[in-house]
Write an enzyme that holds these catalytic residues in place. Structure first.
Site, PDB file in Angstrom:
ATOM      1  N   THR A 124       0.867  -1.214   0.028  1.00  0.00           N
ATOM      2  CA  THR A 124       0.221   0.042  -0.060  1.00  0.00           C
ATOM      3  C   THR A 124       0.804   1.268  -0.136  1.00  0.00           C
ATOM      4  O   THR A 124       1.979   1.308   0.617  1.00  0.00           O
ATOM      5  CB  THR A 124      -0.947  -0.051   1.260  1.00  0.00           C
ATOM      6  N   ASP A 125       0.419   2.444  -0.413  1.00  0.00           N
ATOM      7  CA  ASP A 125       0.871   3.581  -0.660  1.00  0.00           C
ATOM      8  C   ASP A 125       0.972   4.277   0.904  1.00  0.00           C
ATOM      9  O   ASP A 125       1.924   4.996   1.339  1.00  0.00           O
ATOM     10  CB  ASP A 125       0.543   4.680  -1.349  1.00  0.00           C
ATOM     11  N   GLU A 126       0.404   3.453   1.958  1.00  0.00           N
ATOM     12  CA  GLU A 126       0.230   4.212   3.419  1.00  0.00           C
ATOM     13  C   GLU A 126       1.616   3.872   4.084  1.00  0.00           C
ATOM     14  O   GLU A 126       1.740   4.360   5.050  1.00  0.00           O
ATOM     15  CB  GLU A 126      -0.915   3.254   4.032  1.00  0.00           C
ATOM     16  N   TYR A 151      -1.704  -0.904  11.031  1.00  0.00           N
ATOM     17  CA  TYR A 151      -2.118  -1.250   9.845  1.00  0.00           C
ATOM     18  C   TYR A 151      -0.888  -1.097   8.910  1.00  0.00           C
ATOM     19  O   TYR A 151      -0.316  -1.988   8.202  1.00  0.00           O
ATOM     20  CB  TYR A 151      -3.398  -0.939   9.002  1.00  0.00           C
ATOM     21  N   LYS A 155       2.215  -3.295   7.219  1.00  0.00           N
ATOM     22  CA  LYS A 155       2.461  -3.423   5.876  1.00  0.00           C
ATOM     23  C   LYS A 155       3.870  -2.883   5.444  1.00  0.00           C
ATOM     24  O   LYS A 155       4.655  -3.635   4.749  1.00  0.00           O
ATOM     25  CB  LYS A 155       1.635  -2.727   4.968  1.00  0.00           C
TER      26      LYS A 155
HETATM   27  P1  NAD Z   1      -9.630  -7.546   2.163  1.00  0.00           P
HETATM   28  O1  NAD Z   1      -9.591  -7.319   3.852  1.00  0.00           O
HETATM   29  O2  NAD Z   1     -11.077  -7.341   1.252  1.00  0.00           O
HETATM   30  O3  NAD Z   1      -9.195  -9.019   1.797  1.00  0.00           O
HETATM   31  C1  NAD Z   1      -8.157  -9.496   2.350  1.00  0.00           C
HETATM   32  C2  NAD Z   1      -8.347 -11.278   2.451  1.00  0.00           C
HETATM   33  O4  NAD Z   1      -7.235 -12.030   2.932  1.00  0.00           O
HETATM   34  C3  NAD Z   1      -9.592 -11.701   2.983  1.00  0.00           C
HETATM   35  O5  NAD Z   1     -10.294 -12.587   2.245  1.00  0.00           O
HETATM   36  C4  NAD Z   1      -9.290 -12.566   4.222  1.00  0.00           C
HETATM   37  O6  NAD Z   1     -10.200 -13.558   4.586  1.00  0.00           O
HETATM   38  C5  NAD Z   1      -7.959 -13.021   3.919  1.00  0.00           C
HETATM   39  N1  NAD Z   1      -6.977 -12.949   5.218  1.00  0.00           N
HETATM   40  C6  NAD Z   1      -6.623 -12.458   6.093  1.00  0.00           C
HETATM   41  N2  NAD Z   1      -6.108 -13.005   7.016  1.00  0.00           N
HETATM   42  C7  NAD Z   1      -5.539 -14.206   6.442  1.00  0.00           C
HETATM   43  C8  NAD Z   1      -4.757 -15.106   6.829  1.00  0.00           C
HETATM   44  N3  NAD Z   1      -3.801 -15.092   8.056  1.00  0.00           N
HETATM   45  N4  NAD Z   1      -4.608 -16.396   6.128  1.00  0.00           N
HETATM   46  C9  NAD Z   1      -5.237 -16.360   4.952  1.00  0.00           C
HETATM   47  N5  NAD Z   1      -5.877 -15.436   4.512  1.00  0.00           N
HETATM   48  C10 NAD Z   1      -6.296 -14.053   5.283  1.00  0.00           C
HETATM   49  O7  NAD Z   1      -8.465  -6.674   1.721  1.00  0.00           O
HETATM   50  P2  NAD Z   1      -8.137  -6.179   0.176  1.00  0.00           P
HETATM   51  O8  NAD Z   1      -8.569  -4.676   0.394  1.00  0.00           O
HETATM   52  O9  NAD Z   1      -8.425  -6.875  -0.913  1.00  0.00           O
HETATM   53  O10 NAD Z   1      -6.610  -5.768   0.185  1.00  0.00           O
HETATM   54  C11 NAD Z   1      -5.789  -6.803  -0.345  1.00  0.00           C
HETATM   55  C12 NAD Z   1      -4.164  -6.523  -0.378  1.00  0.00           C
HETATM   56  O11 NAD Z   1      -4.077  -5.290  -1.060  1.00  0.00           O
HETATM   57  C13 NAD Z   1      -3.754  -6.217   0.924  1.00  0.00           C
HETATM   58  O12 NAD Z   1      -2.245  -6.645   1.416  1.00  0.00           O
HETATM   59  C14 NAD Z   1      -3.805  -4.702   1.349  1.00  0.00           C
HETATM   60  O13 NAD Z   1      -2.652  -4.349   2.249  1.00  0.00           O
HETATM   61  C15 NAD Z   1      -3.350  -4.336  -0.244  1.00  0.00           C
HETATM   62  N6  NAD Z   1      -3.937  -2.862  -0.533  1.00  0.00           N
HETATM   63  C16 NAD Z   1      -5.324  -2.694  -0.440  1.00  0.00           C
HETATM   64  C17 NAD Z   1      -5.572  -1.376  -0.967  1.00  0.00           C
HETATM   65  C18 NAD Z   1      -7.388  -1.064  -0.858  1.00  0.00           C
HETATM   66  O14 NAD Z   1      -7.474   0.041  -1.272  1.00  0.00           O
HETATM   67  N7  NAD Z   1      -8.239  -1.952  -0.417  1.00  0.00           N
HETATM   68  C19 NAD Z   1      -4.718  -0.509  -1.488  1.00  0.00           C
HETATM   69  C20 NAD Z   1      -3.543  -0.760  -1.665  1.00  0.00           C
HETATM   70  C21 NAD Z   1      -3.042  -2.120  -1.088  1.00  0.00           C
HETATM   71  O1  TDX Z   2     -17.112   5.751   7.237  1.00  0.00           O
HETATM   72  C1  TDX Z   2     -16.057   6.374   6.681  1.00  0.00           C
HETATM   73  N1  TDX Z   2     -15.903   7.493   6.708  1.00  0.00           N
HETATM   74  C2  TDX Z   2     -14.870   8.370   6.229  1.00  0.00           C
HETATM   75  O2  TDX Z   2     -14.720   9.585   6.215  1.00  0.00           O
HETATM   76  C3  TDX Z   2     -14.997   5.625   6.554  1.00  0.00           C
HETATM   77  C4  TDX Z   2     -15.087   3.856   6.524  1.00  0.00           C
HETATM   78  C5  TDX Z   2     -13.876   6.208   6.193  1.00  0.00           C
HETATM   79  N2  TDX Z   2     -13.597   7.696   5.999  1.00  0.00           N
HETATM   80  C6  TDX Z   2     -12.512   8.230   5.441  1.00  0.00           C
HETATM   81  C7  TDX Z   2     -11.172   7.844   6.176  1.00  0.00           C
HETATM   82  C8  TDX Z   2     -10.172   7.826   4.877  1.00  0.00           C
HETATM   83  O3  TDX Z   2      -9.586   9.242   4.837  1.00  0.00           O
HETATM   84  O4  TDX Z   2     -12.376   7.769   4.129  1.00  0.00           O
HETATM   85  C9  TDX Z   2     -10.865   7.487   3.601  1.00  0.00           C
HETATM   86  C10 TDX Z   2     -10.809   6.106   3.054  1.00  0.00           C
HETATM   87  O5  TDX Z   2     -11.012   5.275   4.613  1.00  0.00           O
HETATM   88  P1  TDX Z   2     -10.772   3.631   3.927  1.00  0.00           P
HETATM   89  O6  TDX Z   2     -11.701   3.097   3.139  1.00  0.00           O
HETATM   90  O7  TDX Z   2     -11.063   3.122   5.458  1.00  0.00           O
HETATM   91  O8  TDX Z   2      -9.634   3.641   3.379  1.00  0.00           O
HETATM   92  P2  TDX Z   2      -8.037   4.013   4.108  1.00  0.00           P
HETATM   93  O9  TDX Z   2      -7.808   4.396   5.522  1.00  0.00           O
HETATM   94  O10 TDX Z   2      -7.561   5.229   2.955  1.00  0.00           O
HETATM   95  O11 TDX Z   2      -6.911   2.659   3.446  1.00  0.00           O
HETATM   96  C11 TDX Z   2      -7.425   1.864   2.286  1.00  0.00           C
HETATM   97  O12 TDX Z   2      -6.422   2.391   1.245  1.00  0.00           O
HETATM   98  C12 TDX Z   2      -5.124   1.739   1.537  1.00  0.00           C
HETATM   99  C13 TDX Z   2      -7.385   0.406   2.530  1.00  0.00           C
HETATM  100  O13 TDX Z   2      -8.479   0.334   3.248  1.00  0.00           O
HETATM  101  C14 TDX Z   2      -5.935   0.121   2.626  1.00  0.00           C
HETATM  102  O14 TDX Z   2      -6.327  -1.337   2.715  1.00  0.00           O
HETATM  103  C15 TDX Z   2      -5.086   0.426   1.700  1.00  0.00           C
HETATM  104  O15 TDX Z   2      -3.997   0.081   2.128  1.00  0.00           O
END
Ligand code: NAD
Ligand code: TDX
Length: 335
Positions: A124-126, A151, A155
């Site tokens: 992630t960019d975080e 979190y 990462k």
């Molecule tokens: P998500 O929470 O939707 O999915 C995570 C999955 O991993 C789930 O199916 C969960 O059951 C599984 N899991 C959790 N712990 C586990 C374990 N110990 N063993 C096996 N499986 C396990 O997450 P996502 O949003 O799909 O994110 C996927 C990846 O992308 C993560 O590594 C996250 O850090 C990264 N990422 C997400 C975003 C975003 O915006 N969602 C952005 C950048 C990077």
């Molecule tokens: O109800 C809400 N209201 C609100 O204002 C929620 C759930 C979030 N927010 C804000 C918090 C953040 O500034 O919205 C923005 C996005 O929030 P999230 O969806 O929780 O994402 P963020 O914390 O930015 O992280 C996401 O992007 C990077 C993913 O969850 C991560 O897995 C990824 O690494």
């Protein structure tokens, strides 16, 4: 081209979309999903894949060394999505983030090292912390790591493990750090699907604080096309930043969702802010564009948002079972 691809966390948001995309676009690929099915995993997200005859599912934990050893041994490449992924959950209880994101990644790296397999790590960019609102800069490969939350620090640690295994043991690994994804099959704890399902459910959207925080939105299919390009054509040992120049503040996004769903733009509530809330993320993806020729297909956020709203409208059976528990958890923290 890798034939047998092990996808960790494939029942989650991005991993399930990756499995659908690869099986549709790579006729020779076989995908094995390994997933623990935590609260975030959903087998309904993988519906339809069995019909391809090129998909299998294993329920398991990535910290299970014996299981990871045998699954990695049988694969040509590993794409590692599995993680605890939600910042708010990490603030309430960091423990599973340390186990899955750090110990789980370590466990996979050891299996990859033993069997000499290709590994792509999804991050992630975080890991870079945040930028000021008025700063013209974006995150680049030279930005120092400075994560803010349990979190993002877990990462960041997992990225360091991958780089150390590349340098010390010479494993064939790449890393990608992507900005905020949106699209179908995203858990409704996350910002965009939470607000869409709130409106569908007759609840008001919830904005943290003033809503000035900026996220750099990318459609999940654009992220996954980039991951596939890196897996197949990326340079071993390299890190790629993935982003589609989609910076928007949260207030703008919540208003856009309301208007697209036929509601007044101001029909939302301000709720408690997130402790340590990162202000702004922005990605410079020039290496990905220049070296691998990747381009986003979803350049119009409003159109991608409309399609995402339509998906949640059409798939209530997917999200309905999650809604009460998700909102009860938020209500307990005044969010
Ligand atoms: P998500 O929470 O939707 O999915 C995570 C999955 O991993 C789930 O199916 C969960 O059951 C599984 N899991 C959790 N712990 C586990 C374990 N110990 N063993 C096996 N499986 C396990 O997450 P996502 O949003 O799909 O994110 C996927 C990846 O992308 C993560 O590594 C996250 O850090 C990264 N990422 C997400 C975003 C975003 O915006 N969602 C952005 C950048 C990077
Ligand atoms: O109800 C809400 N209201 C609100 O204002 C929620 C759930 C979030 N927010 C804000 C918090 C953040 O500034 O919205 C923005 C996005 O929030 P999230 O969806 O929780 O994402 P963020 O914390 O930015 O992280 C996401 O992007 C990077 C993913 O969850 C991560 O897995 C990824 O690494």
């Amino acid at each position: 081209m890798y034939v047998k691809i092990l996808v960790t966390g494939g029942a989650g948001f991005i991993g399930s979309n990756f499995a659908h995309l690869v099986l549709a676009e790579r006729p020779d690929a076989h995908i094995t999903v390994v997933d623990k099915l935590t609260y975030a995993g959903n087998l309904a997200s993988l519906e339809g894949l069995e019909a391809t005859g090129r998909y299998s599912f294993v329920r398991g934990d990535i910290t299970d060394a014996a299981l990871m050893d045998s699954l990695v041994a049988e694969s040509d490449a590993v794409v590692h999505f599995a993680a605890e992924s939600h910042n708010d959950n990490s603030i309430a209880d960091p423990a599973p983030f340390i186990s899955t994101n750090l110990v789980g990644t370590f466990t996979l790296l050891e299996a990859v090292r033993r069997h000499g397999k290709r590994f792509h790590h999804i991050s992630t960019d975080e890991v870079y912390g945040d930028l000021e609102l008025d700063d013209p800069a974006k995150f680049t490969l030279n930005t120092p790591y400075n994560p803010s939350s349990p979190y993002s620090s877990s990462k960041a640690g997992s990225d360091h493990l991958v780089r150390a295994w590349v340098r010390t043991y010479g494993i064939n690994a790449t890393i990608s750090n992507c900005s905020n994804n949106y699209g179908p099959r995203q858990h409704i704890e996350k910002f965009i699907p939470r607000q869409i399902t709130n409106i569908l459910d007759g609840r008001r959207p919830k904005l943290y604080g003033a809503g000035a925080n900026v996220r750099d939105w990318i459609h999940v299919d654009d992220h996954n096309h980039a991951v596939l390009a890196i897996l197949e054509r990326g340079t071993a040992g390299r890190t790629y930043l993935i982003g589609a120049d989609g910076e928007l503040d949260n207030k703008h996004v919540v208003e856009a969702i309301l208007v697209a769903m036929g509601q007044p733009a101001d029909a939302y509530d301000h709720v408690n802010d997130r402790p340590g809330h990162d202000m702004r993320y922005a990605i410079d993806a020039s290496l990905l564009r220049d070296e691998l020729g990747w381009r986003p297909l979803y350049s119009d956020f409003a159109a991608g948002l409309e399609a995402t709203i339509a998906w949640y409208r059409d798939n209530e059976s997917w999200w309905r079972p999650l809604k009460e528990a998700t909102e009860a958890k938020y209500a307990a923290s005044g969010q």
